[in-house]
Design a protein around this motif. Structure first.
Motif, mmCIF file in Angstrom:
data_model
loop_
_atom_site.group_PDB
_atom_site.id
_atom_site.type_symbol
_atom_site.label_atom_id
_atom_site.label_comp_id
_atom_site.label_asym_id
_atom_site.label_seq_id
_atom_site.Cartn_x
_atom_site.Cartn_y
_atom_site.Cartn_z
ATOM 1 N N ILE A 74 60.659 2.378 37.052
ATOM 2 C CA ILE A 74 60.630 0.969 36.643
ATOM 3 C C ILE A 74 59.564 0.221 37.451
ATOM 4 N N THR A 75 59.506 0.520 38.749
ATOM 5 C CA THR A 75 58.438 -0.059 39.583
ATOM 6 C C THR A 75 57.068 0.338 39.041
ATOM 7 N N ALA A 76 56.930 1.603 38.711
ATOM 8 C CA ALA A 76 55.638 2.100 38.218
ATOM 9 C C ALA A 76 55.255 1.388 36.928
ATOM 10 N N TRP A 77 56.224 1.238 36.046
ATOM 11 C CA TRP A 77 55.952 0.568 34.769
ATOM 12 C C TRP A 77 55.470 -0.872 35.014
ATOM 13 N N THR A 78 56.171 -1.577 35.899
ATOM 14 C CA THR A 78 55.824 -2.972 36.191
ATOM 15 C C THR A 78 54.459 -3.080 36.856
ATOM 16 N N ASP A 79 54.168 -2.120 37.747
ATOM 17 C CA ASP A 79 52.946 -2.216 38.558
ATOM 18 C C ASP A 79 51.769 -1.428 37.984
ATOM 19 N N MET A 80 51.989 -0.841 36.814
ATOM 20 C CA MET A 80 50.982 0.054 36.233
ATOM 21 C C MET A 80 49.576 -0.555 36.229
ATOM 22 N N SER A 81 49.498 -1.866 35.973
ATOM 23 C CA SER A 81 48.171 -2.479 35.865
ATOM 24 C C SER A 81 47.475 -2.563 37.225
ATOM 25 N N LYS A 82 48.239 -2.359 38.315
ATOM 26 C CA LYS A 82 47.626 -2.387 39.654
ATOM 27 C C LYS A 82 46.966 -1.059 39.999
ATOM 28 N N LEU A 83 47.302 -0.019 39.236
ATOM 29 C CA LEU A 83 46.730 1.294 39.519
ATOM 30 C C LEU A 83 45.272 1.300 39.079
ATOM 31 N N ARG A 84 44.370 1.477 40.027
ATOM 32 C CA ARG A 84 42.941 1.384 39.717
ATOM 33 C C ARG A 84 42.418 2.659 39.046
ATOM 34 N N GLU A 85 42.811 3.808 39.608
ATOM 35 C CA GLU A 85 42.296 5.088 39.112
ATOM 36 C C GLU A 85 43.372 5.807 38.307
ATOM 37 N N GLY A 86 43.223 5.808 36.991
ATOM 38 C CA GLY A 86 44.225 6.449 36.156
ATOM 39 C C GLY A 86 44.408 7.928 36.454
ATOM 40 N N THR A 87 43.342 8.563 36.946
ATOM 41 C CA THR A 87 43.427 9.997 37.242
ATOM 42 C C THR A 87 44.364 10.258 38.428
ATOM 43 N N ALA A 88 44.612 9.196 39.233
ATOM 44 C CA ALA A 88 45.430 9.377 40.438
ATOM 45 C C ALA A 88 46.898 9.066 40.166
ATOM 46 N N VAL A 89 47.287 9.001 38.891
ATOM 47 C CA VAL A 89 48.629 8.520 38.571
ATOM 48 C C VAL A 89 49.722 9.412 39.149
ATOM 49 N N LYS A 90 49.492 10.717 39.193
ATOM 50 C CA LYS A 90 50.513 11.630 39.723
ATOM 51 C C LYS A 90 50.797 11.342 41.203
ATOM 52 N N ALA A 91 49.728 11.278 42.005
ATOM 53 C CA ALA A 91 49.888 10.996 43.438
ATOM 54 C C ALA A 91 50.534 9.621 43.639
ATOM 55 N N TRP A 92 50.163 8.688 42.778
ATOM 56 C CA TRP A 92 50.706 7.327 42.873
ATOM 57 C C TRP A 92 52.210 7.326 42.609
ATOM 58 N N LEU A 93 52.633 8.043 41.560
ATOM 59 C CA LEU A 93 54.059 8.143 41.242
ATOM 60 C C LEU A 93 54.831 8.782 42.407
ATOM 61 N N MET A 94 54.242 9.820 42.983
ATOM 62 C CA MET A 94 54.905 10.517 44.085
ATOM 63 C C MET A 94 55.049 9.592 45.302
ATOM 64 N N ARG A 95 54.034 8.741 45.515
ATOM 65 C CA ARG A 95 54.087 7.816 46.643
ATOM 66 C C ARG A 95 55.213 6.792 46.425
ATOM 67 N N ILE A 96 55.362 6.335 45.185
ATOM 68 C CA ILE A 96 56.433 5.365 44.904
ATOM 69 C C ILE A 96 57.804 6.016 45.136
ATOM 70 N N VAL A 97 57.943 7.266 44.681
ATOM 71 C CA VAL A 97 59.218 7.978 44.892
ATOM 72 C C VAL A 97 59.515 8.078 46.387
ATOM 73 N N ALA A 98 58.508 8.466 47.172
ATOM 74 C CA ALA A 98 58.705 8.631 48.615
ATOM 75 C C ALA A 98 59.160 7.313 49.239
ATOM 76 N N ASN A 99 58.484 6.223 48.895
ATOM 77 C CA ASN A 99 58.838 4.932 49.486
ATOM 78 C C ASN A 99 60.246 4.504 49.078
ATOM 79 N N ARG A 100 60.565 4.720 47.806
ATOM 80 C CA ARG A 100 61.904 4.365 47.320
ATOM 81 C C ARG A 100 62.986 5.182 48.014
ATOM 82 N N ALA A 101 62.692 6.473 48.198
ATOM 83 C CA ALA A 101 63.686 7.368 48.820
ATOM 84 C C ALA A 101 63.941 6.943 50.258
ATOM 85 N N VAL A 102 62.865 6.599 50.972
ATOM 86 C CA VAL A 102 63.023 6.182 52.365
ATOM 87 C C VAL A 102 63.765 4.843 52.426
#
Lengths: 189, 193
Positions: free
Chosen positions: A65-93
């Motif tokens: 849900i965070t990713a969906w809301t913040d999707m437009s902040k992602l500058r490099e579409g190719t980096a979406v996988k790493a970006w999703l993983m970073r959000i998961v890590a932050n949420r988990a912590v």
């Protein structure tokens, strides 16, 4: 129905960057395709970073849900996988921290018996099972560093930011985790 | 020399060397049996970690779970403006801008060779009968005649909006933003020139 199927096929074959761009523009179907592509990886990651499979599922849902809301902040579409993983890590912590601050039920927030069991993770092969056991025995702070590094592919700096510690401490914890794990793997063999 | 005595290189340094392939100390590391043994240990731990990750992903890939995640997402996704529908004098019916845009995308994506990018409704869609223009960015697959594609897309979108909305569409503007190489194995129902 046939048309719908063809549409799904087109999206399934589309590269991350195009899907990310369309999702940023509000295309739900493109975001769903990304979710199906990386959801299982995100879930596997979350399960190793949280203490129960239910908490992991909440983390993944929140992260998406965070990713969906913040999707437009992602500058490099190719980096979406790493970006999703970073959000998961932050949420988990965050989930771990919340549990600690509200958690009067349980004085041992990182008690290893609350980690996903081998059955839940269905680790195939006995070496995998041994590593799984060894991981469960690690202090939580070391285990987190190791998972963020090995599963998330994060750098020392990124791990440090997620955990709120210095890159140097990350490097040290990671080394201690690896020393223990290598030793236990060798003993097992 | 005591064979159990450490050569003094830390696991930190060896891990960094393994990851980057660079170390100012590589002459020692490459020639020290102790360092080589520890590197071998780190390497097999790394391989084991990747195996474990693959097992974890396989376990996490339940179709039912993914479906429920996607269903929850649908409830959360941005809906956009409210578009009035003519439901008679006693009813207030609306549909969301998000739903209309999703419909336009679905129409475009089902045409051969077309992939819709940005899609916007210009005009005051919240006022019944107000003139609205539909602006669509499109990337096509190589080999399609653009005027034909644009015309097909326009009619398909107009037909869909006529049935599923009460929007007063005065124009469907199609902008071609890119041409893609043909996808491997993708079958197109349009007519490549």
């Amino acid at each position: 129905m046939k048309e719908f199927q063809e549409r799904q096929d087109v999206l399934t074959q589309a590269p991350d960057a195009l899907l990310a761009e369309r999702a940023a523009d509000g295309d739900v179907a493109a975001f769903e395709t990304l979710t199906r592509r990386y959801g299982p990886l995100m879930r596997a990651y979350a399960r190793r970073l949280t203490r129960s499979v239910d908490e992991a599922d909440d983390v993944v849902q929140d992260a998406l849900i965070t990713a969906w809301t913040d999707m437009s902040k992602l500058r490099e579409g190719t980096a979406v996988k790493a970006w999703l993983m970073r959000i998961v890590a932050n949420r988990a912590v965050d989930a771990g921290r919340r549990r600690k601050s509200h958690g009067n039920v349980d004085d041992h927030p990182e008690a290893p018996d609350n980690m996903p069991t081998p059955e839940q993770l269905a680790v195939a092969g006995s070496q995998g099972a041994a590593l799984n056991r060894a991981l469960r025995g690690l202090p939580a702070e070391q285990r987190r560093c190791w998972v963020l590094k090995e599963f998330g592919g994060a750098s020392y700096e990124e791990i440090g930011q997620t955990l709120g510690i210095s890159a140097a401490s990350v490097r040290g914890r990671l080394a201690r985790a690896r020393t223990t794990l290598v030793k236990e793997m060798e003993e097992w063999r | 020399m005591n064979p159990t005595e450490s050569c003094g290189r830390s696991i930190e340094d060896l891990s960094d060397y393994l990851e980057t392939g660079i170390s100012t100390d590589f002459v020692h590391i490459e020639n020290c049996p102790q360092c080589q043994a520890r590197l071998a240990g780190l390497r097999s731990l790394g391989a084991l970690a990747q195996d474990l990750l693959h097992d974890d992903i396989a376990t996490a890939s339940e179709a039912g779970w993914l479906d429920s995640v996607v269903a929850n997402l649908r409830l959360e996704t941005r809906a956009g403006r409210s578009i009035p529908l003519d439901g008679g004098a006693l009813d207030t019916l609306t549909e969301t801008e998000g739903a209309v845009i999703a419909m336009i995308r679905a129409v475009g994506d089902s045409l051969g060779g077309v992939l819709i990018g940005r899609c916007r409704l210009a005009g005051d869609v919240t006022v019944a009968g107000a003139p609205v223009e539909v602006n669509i960015d499109v990337s096509t697959q190589y080999g399609y005649r653009l005027p034909t594609v644009a015309q097909e897309l326009r009619s398909a979108v107009l037909a869909e909006l006529l049935v599923h909305s009460d929007l007063n569409v005065v124009a469907v503007n199609v902008a071609f933003t890119g041409v893609r190489a043909p996808l491997d194995g993708a079958v197109d129902e349009g007519e490549p020139q």
